[in-house]
Enzyme design. Sequence first.
Site, PDB file in Angstrom:
ATOM      1  CG  ASP A 140       4.644  84.946 -14.372  1.00  0.00           C
ATOM      2  OD1 ASP A 140       5.006  85.344 -15.493  1.00  0.00           O
ATOM      3  OD2 ASP A 140       4.838  83.780 -13.960  1.00  0.00           O
ATOM      4  CG  ASP A 169       3.965  80.855 -19.333  1.00  0.00           C
ATOM      5  OD1 ASP A 169       2.905  80.365 -19.736  1.00  0.00           O
ATOM      6  OD2 ASP A 169       4.740  81.488 -20.066  1.00  0.00           O
ATOM      7  N   GLY A 209      10.341  82.019 -16.554  1.00  0.00           N
ATOM      8  CA  GLY A 209      10.291  83.481 -16.572  1.00  0.00           C
ATOM      9  C   GLY A 209      11.253  84.116 -17.554  1.00  0.00           C
ATOM     10  NE  ARG A 221       9.174  82.075 -28.412  1.00  0.00           N
ATOM     11  CZ  ARG A 221       8.317  82.656 -29.241  1.00  0.00           C
ATOM     12  NH1 ARG A 221       8.613  82.763 -30.522  1.00  0.00           N
ATOM     13  NH2 ARG A 221       7.160  83.132 -28.805  1.00  0.00           N
ATOM     14  CB  SER A 279       4.649  84.262 -22.761  1.00  0.00           C
ATOM     15  OG  SER A 279       4.128  83.605 -23.897  1.00  0.00           O
ATOM     16  CG  ASN A 331       3.201  82.005 -27.802  1.00  0.00           C
ATOM     17  OD1 ASN A 331       2.898  82.261 -28.967  1.00  0.00           O
ATOM     18  ND2 ASN A 331       4.343  81.416 -27.476  1.00  0.00           N
ATOM     19  CG  ASP A 381       6.000  80.756 -11.648  1.00  0.00           C
ATOM     20  OD1 ASP A 381       6.035  81.814 -12.320  1.00  0.00           O
ATOM     21  OD2 ASP A 381       6.257  79.638 -12.131  1.00  0.00           O
TER      22      ASP A 381
HETATM   23  C1  BG6 Z   1       7.677  82.813 -19.654  1.00  0.00           C
HETATM   24  C2  BG6 Z   1       8.020  81.370 -19.369  1.00  0.00           C
HETATM   25  O1  BG6 Z   1       6.439  83.147 -19.114  1.00  0.00           O
HETATM   26  O2  BG6 Z   1       7.626  83.036 -21.066  1.00  0.00           O
HETATM   27  C3  BG6 Z   1       9.318  80.990 -20.059  1.00  0.00           C
HETATM   28  O3  BG6 Z   1       8.138  81.191 -17.966  1.00  0.00           O
HETATM   29  C4  BG6 Z   1       9.205  81.276 -21.539  1.00  0.00           C
HETATM   30  O4  BG6 Z   1       9.572  79.633 -19.834  1.00  0.00           O
HETATM   31  C5  BG6 Z   1       8.843  82.745 -21.749  1.00  0.00           C
HETATM   32  O5  BG6 Z   1      10.427  80.998 -22.206  1.00  0.00           O
HETATM   33  C6  BG6 Z   1       8.672  83.098 -23.228  1.00  0.00           C
HETATM   34  O6  BG6 Z   1       7.553  82.440 -23.741  1.00  0.00           O
HETATM   35  P1  BG6 Z   1       7.155  82.383 -25.267  1.00  0.00           P
HETATM   36  O7  BG6 Z   1       5.712  81.915 -25.212  1.00  0.00           O
HETATM   37  O8  BG6 Z   1       7.271  83.779 -25.814  1.00  0.00           O
HETATM   38  O9  BG6 Z   1       8.072  81.439 -25.938  1.00  0.00           O
HETATM   39 MG    MG Z   2       6.064  82.235 -14.355  1.00  0.00          MG
END
Ligand code: BG6
Ligand code: MG
Length: 216
Positions: free
Chosen positions: A8, A10, A45, A48, A115, A117, A169
């Site tokens: 993972d 984040d 986890g 968005r 994510s 990103n 996590d």
């Molecule tokens: C996860 C985070 O890795 O990614 C979440 O733990 C987050 O908190 C999710 O909402 C989506 O992320 P992003 O960067 O696409 O907004």
């Molecule tokens: Mg995580």
Amino acid sequence: MIQGVIFDLDGVLTDTAVYHYQSWKQIASSFNFELTEKHNEQLKGVSRSESLDHILSWAGIALDPEMKNRLLVEKNGLYLDLIQSLSSRDILPGVTDFLHHLIGQGVKTAVGSSSKNANFILSKIGLMPFFDVVVDGTMVKQTKPDPEVFLLAAASLGLNPESCLVVEDAEAGVEAAKSAGMKVLGISAHGNLIGADHEVQNLIGVDTKYLLSHLN
Ligand code: BG6
Ligand code: MG
């Protein structure tokens, strides 16, 4: 034998939770809802758009799809501003050594993140060269706790799910990995991650040889 480790992002490789929290808090305050750290724990986890759905339901607010989309774009803008200064200093303790040991032992490595990103963050912190495969939130239809992200990562590595270990996590991620039929190493400061096969507070000094054979 474990042949691949899927990380993972984040909260495992770098700690972006605080930046997600700050940007969601600002969005929530625009409709007079006070988002707390306890709320934020439940967003770890989670994708968005599902995070926004949770916040709106806690606030008791219903919005049309267009308005929701505007908030999602706004939240990501705030978040991107906050993570511009990420660098290798933001890699969590023990991560780099852990990756070096795994790669030295011939284990394949991947990122499996909700994510969108993920590639940007991995480039910022300089960890991209350590991974054979990156599967992120732009590549899957279902996000954690659905197993799709981890199944796609295993398939891209050319491995069966049973020979993969996931490092997670968040509860949604542990659930996703278990549904995928994988072993889970949980990272938890308080030792309370339900469902992990083995749990550590961080990756400092984790013995990869022991771990890979022990979790077989
Ligand atoms: C996860 C985070 O890795 O990614 C979440 O733990 C987050 O908190 C999710 O909402 C989506 O992320 P992003 O960067 O696409 O907004
Ligand atoms: Mg995580």
